[in-house]
Design a protein around this motif. Structure first.
Motif: not given
Length: 274
Positions: A14-21, A84-92
């Protein structure tokens, strides 16, 4: 320490940024009085999809965030959270190199087959990433480090294999623009960036793949190595010593900066001008 953190993220999946979104989406949904199923019906998705987004287990598209923002009367807040949180989560979730890159004081990178992402034009990046807009946007966002002033951009030594100059990506027009972009960047960022070309040959130590070595403010080092399965960040002393030696060998083979930039420009004009 860094590698241990990366391993913990890989185990959770789980990505912390996805969790925050997802937390922000759930907060806004609860404030509106809508259930997951009701919100899903407004957005023409399933309740399970909303559940996965809120749990940080899937990465929604900007269109989803914009539609949810409208339904939840968030006045653009949810779209901003996405940026802020999801766009960079395009990275695995395992790809923690962008955060290293952003904190690095100095980076030396060796690119074997293609130009490194920090130096790609939008068209070149899009060709490599199959037109995936959000992944392209995330890659281009990394390039913002060249515009910052506090702290200043990192010192970057780019060692580029000649193969990357002649391997077509997208089209001749894209290649021409990409190579000229490299020359322009080297001129505009002369205080921070050096570009050297390593003449193509079949027996040097860089032929196993691209890699980068970052030195942080406290002088600690972290490496990133590409493999067929995925990229790896590492900071074990033996690995760092091996990569440092490889970089020393590659730099010894590289053309001087002025000759390298001339070669890049000449290749753009002679090979990629139609």
């Amino acid at each position: 320490m860094w590698r241990m953190a990366a391993q913990r993220r890989k185990r959770t999946g789980t990505s912390p940024t996805l969790l925050a979104f997802g937390h922000q989406l759930r907060r806004l949904r609860n404030a509106s009085g809508l259930s997951q199923e009701r919100l899903a019906s407004h957005l023409s998705v399933t309740g399970q999809y909303v559940y996965l987004v809120e749990k940080g287990q899937t990465r929604c598209k900007r269109e989803f965030a914009a539609a949810a923002d409208k339904v939840l009367n968030a006045d653009g807040a949810l779209v901003q959270f996405w940026l802020d949180l999801v766009m960079d989560a395009a990275y695995p979730t395992w790809f923690d190199w962008p955060s290293v890159e952003a904190e690095a004081r100095d980076i030396t990178g060796y690119s074997l087959a293609v130009v490194d992402g920090l130096f790609q034009t939008p068209e070149y990046a899009s060709a490599i990433l199959g037109g995936h807009k959000e992944a392209v946007d995330a890659r281009l966002k990394r390039q913002e480090i060249w515009k910052r002033t506090d702290p200043p951009p990192p010192g970057y030594s780019l060692l580029l294999d000649e193969a990357a100059l002649v391997r077509e990506v997208g089209s001749p027009q894209i290649m021409h623009a990409q190579l000229e972009h490299l020359v322009t960047m080297a001129a505009d960022l002369a205080d921070h960036l050096t570009v050297q070309v390593i003449p193509a040959r079949g027996e040097h130590c860089g032929n196993s793949g691209s890699f980068m070595l970052a030195t942080l403010e406290d002088r600690s080092q972290i490496a990133y190595v590409e493999s067929a399965a995925r990229g790896l960040t590492m900071n074990e002393p033996e690995d760092l010593a091996t990569l440092t030696n490889n970089l020393r060998e590659l730099r010894g083979m590289a053309l001087p900066t002025a000759m390298s930039l001339e070669m890049i420009h000449r290749t753009a004009e002679e090979k990629w001008t139609t």
